[in-house]
Design a protein around this motif. Sequence first.
Motif, PDB file in Angstrom:
ATOM      1  N   ARG A   1      26.969  14.583  -4.637  1.00  0.00           N
ATOM      2  CA  ARG A   1      27.852  14.949  -3.533  1.00  0.00           C
ATOM      3  C   ARG A   1      27.525  16.337  -2.987  1.00  0.00           C
ATOM      4  O   ARG A   1      27.628  16.578  -1.778  1.00  0.00           O
ATOM      5  CB  ARG A   1      29.319  14.886  -3.977  1.00  0.00           C
TER       6      ARG A   1
ATOM      7  N   PHE B   1      24.564  15.830  -0.759  1.00  0.00           N
ATOM      8  CA  PHE B   1      25.079  15.160   0.448  1.00  0.00           C
ATOM      9  C   PHE B   1      25.744  16.168   1.386  1.00  0.00           C
ATOM     10  O   PHE B   1      25.464  16.202   2.580  1.00  0.00           O
ATOM     11  CB  PHE B   1      26.088  14.075   0.039  1.00  0.00           C
ATOM     12  N   LYS B   2      26.635  16.984   0.818  1.00  0.00           N
ATOM     13  CA  LYS B   2      27.401  17.928   1.640  1.00  0.00           C
ATOM     14  C   LYS B   2      26.512  18.977   2.281  1.00  0.00           C
ATOM     15  O   LYS B   2      26.715  19.351   3.447  1.00  0.00           O
ATOM     16  CB  LYS B   2      28.490  18.608   0.808  1.00  0.00           C
TER      17      LYS B   2
ATOM     18  N   ARG C   1      24.853  17.359   5.277  1.00  0.00           N
ATOM     19  CA  ARG C   1      25.774  17.153   6.393  1.00  0.00           C
ATOM     20  C   ARG C   1      26.201  18.480   7.021  1.00  0.00           C
ATOM     21  O   ARG C   1      26.329  18.568   8.248  1.00  0.00           O
ATOM     22  CB  ARG C   1      27.014  16.383   5.932  1.00  0.00           C
TER      23      ARG C   1
ATOM     24  N   THR D   1      25.418  19.347  11.003  1.00  0.00           N
ATOM     25  CA  THR D   1      26.455  19.736  11.965  1.00  0.00           C
ATOM     26  C   THR D   1      26.164  21.108  12.554  1.00  0.00           C
ATOM     27  O   THR D   1      26.254  21.318  13.769  1.00  0.00           O
ATOM     28  CB  THR D   1      27.835  19.746  11.277  1.00  0.00           C
TER      29      THR D   1
ATOM     30  N   VAL E   1      23.817   8.206   2.305  1.00  0.00           N
ATOM     31  CA  VAL E   1      24.805   8.082   3.382  1.00  0.00           C
ATOM     32  C   VAL E   1      24.978   9.389   4.152  1.00  0.00           C
ATOM     33  O   VAL E   1      25.719   9.436   5.136  1.00  0.00           O
ATOM     34  CB  VAL E   1      26.167   7.573   2.868  1.00  0.00           C
ATOM     35  N   ALA E   2      24.273  10.448   3.734  1.00  0.00           N
ATOM     36  CA  ALA E   2      24.245  11.665   4.550  1.00  0.00           C
ATOM     37  C   ALA E   2      23.474  11.422   5.842  1.00  0.00           C
ATOM     38  O   ALA E   2      23.595  12.182   6.809  1.00  0.00           O
ATOM     39  CB  ALA E   2      23.601  12.812   3.773  1.00  0.00           C
TER      40      ALA E   2
ATOM     41  N   ASP F   1      22.452   9.771   9.404  1.00  0.00           N
ATOM     42  CA  ASP F   1      23.094   9.122  10.545  1.00  0.00           C
ATOM     43  C   ASP F   1      22.622   7.674  10.647  1.00  0.00           C
ATOM     44  O   ASP F   1      23.352   6.806  11.127  1.00  0.00           O
ATOM     45  CB  ASP F   1      22.767   9.874  11.842  1.00  0.00           C
TER      46      ASP F   1
ATOM     47  N   LEU G   1      33.799   8.199   0.425  1.00  0.00           N
ATOM     48  CA  LEU G   1      32.655   8.820   1.091  1.00  0.00           C
ATOM     49  C   LEU G   1      31.813   7.782   1.832  1.00  0.00           C
ATOM     50  O   LEU G   1      31.416   7.993   2.982  1.00  0.00           O
ATOM     51  CB  LEU G   1      31.795   9.548   0.053  1.00  0.00           C
TER      52      LEU G   1
ATOM     53  N   GLU H   1      33.746   6.532   4.868  1.00  0.00           N
ATOM     54  CA  GLU H   1      33.776   7.556   5.916  1.00  0.00           C
ATOM     55  C   GLU H   1      32.469   7.579   6.710  1.00  0.00           C
ATOM     56  O   GLU H   1      32.469   7.680   7.927  1.00  0.00           O
ATOM     57  CB  GLU H   1      34.031   8.922   5.290  1.00  0.00           C
ATOM     58  N   ARG H   2      31.341   7.490   6.003  1.00  0.00           N
ATOM     59  CA  ARG H   2      30.045   7.608   6.645  1.00  0.00           C
ATOM     60  C   ARG H   2      29.566   6.309   7.300  1.00  0.00           C
ATOM     61  O   ARG H   2      28.965   6.338   8.360  1.00  0.00           O
ATOM     62  CB  ARG H   2      28.997   8.067   5.618  1.00  0.00           C
ATOM     63  N   ARG H   3      29.845   5.175   6.654  1.00  0.00           N
ATOM     64  CA  ARG H   3      29.334   3.901   7.174  1.00  0.00           C
ATOM     65  C   ARG H   3      30.316   3.207   8.103  1.00  0.00           C
ATOM     66  O   ARG H   3      29.919   2.398   8.939  1.00  0.00           O
ATOM     67  CB  ARG H   3      28.972   2.966   6.008  1.00  0.00           C
TER      68      ARG H   3
END
Length: 287
Positions: A75, A78-79, A82, A86, A109-110, A112, A185, A188-190
């Motif tokens: 995670r 991942f964070k 992301r 951003t 899943v990070a 797009d 998670l 949220e992403r998918r």
Amino acid sequence: MKRLLNRLLPKSWRSTVVTVPVIRLQGIIMAGGGQFRPSLSLASTAGLIEKAFSFDAPAVAISINSPGGSPVQSRLIFKRIRDLATEKNKKVLVFVEDVAASGGYMIAVAGDEIFADPSSIVGSIGVVSASFGFPELMKKIGVERRVHTAGQNKAVLDPFKPEKKEDVERLKALQLEVHETFIDLVKERRGTRLKDDPDLFTGLFWTAKKGLELGLVDALGDMRTVLKTRFGPKTQLKLITAPRGLFGRFGLFGSSKGFSAPDIAAAAASGIIDAAEERALWARFGL
């Protein structure tokens, strides 16, 4: 700056070559790592990730080949991806190699968009804890286990003592919390790309061909073909690597205090255990 200067030049002078930075994340996910078998963690990947996002490029490509590991390190990686996506306003395109399962899929899943080979393995959205128990062995070899604690739960799940039902229930409760975080998670992403399948979050895994149907990946394809199709046939892929060489990275040479024979023996023994654990993780997916 490069894009701005490019726009100011006459069209005939403008460069049409797009360079896309590529990060390759391979291996089990865990904090630290041994001298001989480095692993994926925020500490080991942060520099590569930040360097990739510093490029003047329309996207960052990430190649993932991991059977999973630490949910925390997964995670955190991942964070970081992301947060930089951003901050830099860049697209992240993820490409799965052999496997992106469990924590490997959490990192995936990070992206797009997620691409994979039809035979890649994806999924395993679950949590697992594995260990060994040796109480009978202790009896056979005539060794008495002595553990003294302050706090009645300080020695729960001791592998040299018989397993207790209440300890297992406690562990499962913790696993459920971690599993819920993982599920949230992914959802949220998918989002709406996920299909309503009862097996999706049970820990099962699939080939990417089936994963495409389930919404775990967006398309089947390889990195080079996808990037050149999207950004033009002249697109160049720039692999981002660590600045230090092999021996410097692992700390085998150049240490100010050096290594003693016990240090080397301990590192070798630890490496054998790490290798066995890593082999077991890969073998779970038939690799």
